[in-house]
Scaffold this active site. Structure first.
Site, PDB file in Angstrom:
ATOM      1  N   ILE A  11       0.827  -1.224   0.000  1.00 44.85           N
ATOM      2  CA  ILE A  11       0.000   0.000   0.000  1.00 44.85           C
ATOM      3  C   ILE A  11       0.854   1.265   0.000  1.00 44.85           C
ATOM      4  O   ILE A  11       0.383   2.317  -0.457  1.00 44.85           O
ATOM      5  CB  ILE A  11      -0.997  -0.015   1.170  1.00 44.85           C
ATOM      6  CG1 ILE A  11      -2.162   0.948   0.888  1.00 44.85           C
ATOM      7  CG2 ILE A  11      -0.321   0.309   2.507  1.00 44.85           C
ATOM      8  CD1 ILE A  11      -3.367   0.742   1.770  1.00 44.85           C
ATOM      9  N   ASP A  34       0.991   0.103   9.386  1.00 48.64           N
ATOM     10  CA  ASP A  34       1.381   1.292  10.157  1.00 48.64           C
ATOM     11  C   ASP A  34       2.881   1.497  10.083  1.00 48.64           C
ATOM     12  O   ASP A  34       3.383   2.582   9.770  1.00 48.64           O
ATOM     13  CB  ASP A  34       0.935   1.063  11.605  1.00 48.64           C
ATOM     14  CG  ASP A  34       0.769   2.341  12.411  1.00 48.64           C
ATOM     15  OD1 ASP A  34       0.483   2.242  13.608  1.00 48.64           O
ATOM     16  OD2 ASP A  34       0.922   3.436  11.829  1.00 48.64           O
ATOM     17  N   THR A 123      -7.056  -7.268   9.977  1.00 48.32           N
ATOM     18  CA  THR A 123      -6.828  -8.685   9.647  1.00 48.32           C
ATOM     19  C   THR A 123      -5.399  -9.146   9.912  1.00 48.32           C
ATOM     20  O   THR A 123      -5.051 -10.287   9.604  1.00 48.32           O
ATOM     21  CB  THR A 123      -7.151  -8.949   8.156  1.00 48.32           C
ATOM     22  OG1 THR A 123      -6.230  -8.178   7.351  1.00 48.32           O
ATOM     23  CG2 THR A 123      -8.579  -8.579   7.814  1.00 48.32           C
ATOM     24  N   GLY A 124      -4.564  -8.269  10.451  1.00 51.35           N
ATOM     25  CA  GLY A 124      -3.186  -8.693  10.769  1.00 51.35           C
ATOM     26  C   GLY A 124      -3.021  -8.865  12.265  1.00 51.35           C
ATOM     27  O   GLY A 124      -3.588  -9.800  12.859  1.00 51.35           O
ATOM     28  N   VAL A 125      -2.304  -7.946  12.864  1.00 53.19           N
ATOM     29  CA  VAL A 125      -2.061  -8.005  14.322  1.00 53.19           C
ATOM     30  C   VAL A 125      -3.380  -8.116  15.095  1.00 53.19           C
ATOM     31  O   VAL A 125      -3.469  -8.783  16.119  1.00 53.19           O
ATOM     32  CB  VAL A 125      -1.287  -6.731  14.765  1.00 53.19           C
ATOM     33  CG1 VAL A 125      -1.276  -6.556  16.274  1.00 53.19           C
ATOM     34  CG2 VAL A 125       0.134  -6.784  14.219  1.00 53.19           C
ATOM     35  N   TYR A 126      -4.432  -7.480  14.546  1.00 51.51           N
ATOM     36  CA  TYR A 126      -5.718  -7.482  15.283  1.00 51.51           C
ATOM     37  C   TYR A 126      -6.549  -8.741  15.014  1.00 51.51           C
ATOM     38  O   TYR A 126      -7.666  -8.873  15.512  1.00 51.51           O
ATOM     39  CB  TYR A 126      -6.502  -6.207  14.976  1.00 51.51           C
ATOM     40  CG  TYR A 126      -5.947  -4.966  15.669  1.00 51.51           C
ATOM     41  CD1 TYR A 126      -4.867  -5.049  16.544  1.00 51.51           C
ATOM     42  CD2 TYR A 126      -6.489  -3.712  15.434  1.00 51.51           C
ATOM     43  CE1 TYR A 126      -4.367  -3.924  17.168  1.00 51.51           C
ATOM     44  CE2 TYR A 126      -5.996  -2.569  16.053  1.00 51.51           C
ATOM     45  CZ  TYR A 126      -4.943  -2.700  16.926  1.00 51.51           C
ATOM     46  OH  TYR A 126      -4.420  -1.576  17.556  1.00 51.51           O
TER      47      TYR A 126
HETATM   48  N1  APR Z   1       0.550  -3.082   2.238  1.00 50.78           N
HETATM   49  C1  APR Z   1      -0.688  -3.638   2.217  1.00 50.78           C
HETATM   50  N2  APR Z   1      -1.141  -4.479   3.165  1.00 50.78           N
HETATM   51  C2  APR Z   1      -0.292  -4.779   4.175  1.00 50.78           C
HETATM   52  C3  APR Z   1       1.006  -4.234   4.286  1.00 50.78           C
HETATM   53  C4  APR Z   1       1.421  -3.350   3.244  1.00 50.78           C
HETATM   54  N3  APR Z   1       2.633  -2.777   3.244  1.00 50.78           N
HETATM   55  N4  APR Z   1       1.592  -4.716   5.426  1.00 50.78           N
HETATM   56  C5  APR Z   1       0.692  -5.532   5.999  1.00 50.78           C
HETATM   57  N5  APR Z   1      -0.437  -5.588   5.260  1.00 50.78           N
HETATM   58  C6  APR Z   1      -1.674  -6.342   5.511  1.00 50.78           C
HETATM   59  C7  APR Z   1      -1.580  -7.485   6.480  1.00 50.78           C
HETATM   60  O1  APR Z   1      -1.191  -8.672   5.811  1.00 50.78           O
HETATM   61  C8  APR Z   1      -3.022  -7.574   6.986  1.00 50.78           C
HETATM   62  O2  APR Z   1      -3.807  -8.358   6.105  1.00 50.78           O
HETATM   63  O3  APR Z   1      -2.576  -5.416   6.116  1.00 50.78           O
HETATM   64  C9  APR Z   1      -3.529  -6.124   6.912  1.00 50.78           C
HETATM   65  C10 APR Z   1      -3.646  -5.417   8.266  1.00 50.78           C
HETATM   66  O4  APR Z   1      -2.590  -5.849   9.105  1.00 50.78           O
HETATM   67  P1  APR Z   1      -1.913  -4.889  10.213  1.00 50.78           P
HETATM   68  O5  APR Z   1      -1.062  -3.905   9.530  1.00 50.78           O
HETATM   69  O6  APR Z   1      -1.308  -5.796  11.230  1.00 50.78           O
HETATM   70  O7  APR Z   1      -3.120  -4.060  10.855  1.00 50.78           O
HETATM   71  P2  APR Z   1      -4.208  -4.494  11.937  1.00 50.78           P
HETATM   72  O8  APR Z   1      -4.507  -5.960  11.902  1.00 50.78           O
HETATM   73  O9  APR Z   1      -5.335  -3.514  11.737  1.00 50.78           O
HETATM   74  O10 APR Z   1      -3.491  -4.214  13.336  1.00 50.78           O
HETATM   75  C11 APR Z   1      -3.213  -2.881  13.678  1.00 50.78           C
HETATM   76  O11 APR Z   1      -0.944  -3.422  14.095  1.00 50.78           O
HETATM   77  O12 APR Z   1       0.826  -2.515  13.041  1.00 50.78           O
HETATM   78  C12 APR Z   1       0.088  -2.447  14.176  1.00 50.78           C
HETATM   79  O13 APR Z   1       0.235  -0.159  14.876  1.00 50.78           O
HETATM   80  C13 APR Z   1      -0.632  -1.131  14.319  1.00 50.78           C
HETATM   81  O14 APR Z   1      -1.311  -1.600  16.555  1.00 50.78           O
HETATM   82  C14 APR Z   1      -1.757  -1.517  15.221  1.00 50.78           C
HETATM   83  C15 APR Z   1      -2.118  -2.910  14.722  1.00 50.78           C
END
Ligand code: APR
Length: 169
Positions: A11, A34, A123-126
């Site tokens: 992204i 992030d 869908t990642g950390v959360y």
């Molecule tokens: N571009 C597009 N998608 C990405 C990228 C990127 N560079 N990096 C990760 N992703 C995808 C992940 O694979 C996941 O499917 O984005 C989605 C969201 O993942 P996270 O970034 O972990 O976000 P989230 O699940 O909302 O958790 C938010 O994670 O990074 C920390 O500071 C953030 O505490 C907050 C938490």
């Protein structure tokens, strides 16, 4: 009528008016999307986030809300930071996740942003299940009136791409 598109990409590389960040409530950075946005976008973004914390959001940005900053060195002009809900088996927070996809276009309209890129929020950390997140994300964008001309879902792998694509009627 907003065009909804899907792409597999990083992204931070996407050339749109506004990139949505999957932030946390501190607005002070983290991992995943992030971390990538702050790393690639540079210190200007964090400086703008700290300014928000010092003024409008002293207690941080609540989950489901959205706020814009500069995009620093990213191709985009703005970053719209939104905080997704963490997944909890016993509590249904779907409306908070849906709110991220309503509030971000509302902020985009305030900016005059006409193309907006979304990651798969939560869908990642959360840990939100991808298929349910896709249903909520795409369904909310389809149902939300906005002047945004293109909403581009930017997925990080083929599975996520297929899941999001399949959620679009
Ligand atoms: N571009 C597009 N998608 C990405 C990228 C990127 N560079 N990096 C990760 N992703 C995808 C992940 O694979 C996941 O499917 O984005 C989605 C969201 O993942 P996270 O970034 O972990 O976000 P989230 O699940 O909302 O958790 C938010 O994670 O990074 C920390 O500071 C953030 O505490 C907050 C938490």
């Amino acid at each position: 009528m907003t065009e909804i598109t899907f792409v597999t990409a990083d992204i931070t590389e996407v050339d749109v008016d506004a990139v949505v960040n999957a932030a946390n409530s501190t607005l002070l950075g983290g991992g995943g999307v992030d971390g990538a946005i702050h790393r690639k976008g540079g210190p200007e973004i964090l400086a703008a986030c700290k300014e928000l914390r010092a003024t409008d959001y002293p207690d941080g940005l609540p989950a489901g809300q959205a706020v814009a900053t500069t995009a620093g060195r990213l191709p985009a002009r703005w970053v719209i930071h939104t905080v997704g809900p963490t997944w909890a088996k016993t509590i249904d927070k779907s409306d908070v996740l849906a709110s991220c996809y309503r509030e971000s276009p509302r902020v985009a309209d305030e900016l005059g942003a006409r193309t907006v890129a979304f990651p798969a929020i939560s869908t990642g950390v959360y840990r939100w299940p991808m298929d349910d997140a896709a249903r909520i994300a795409v369904g909310t964008v389809e149902a939300t009136w906005t002047r945004v001309q293109e909403v581009r879902f930017v997925l990080f792998n083929q599975d996520a791409y297929q899941t999001f694509r399949a959620a679009h009627s």
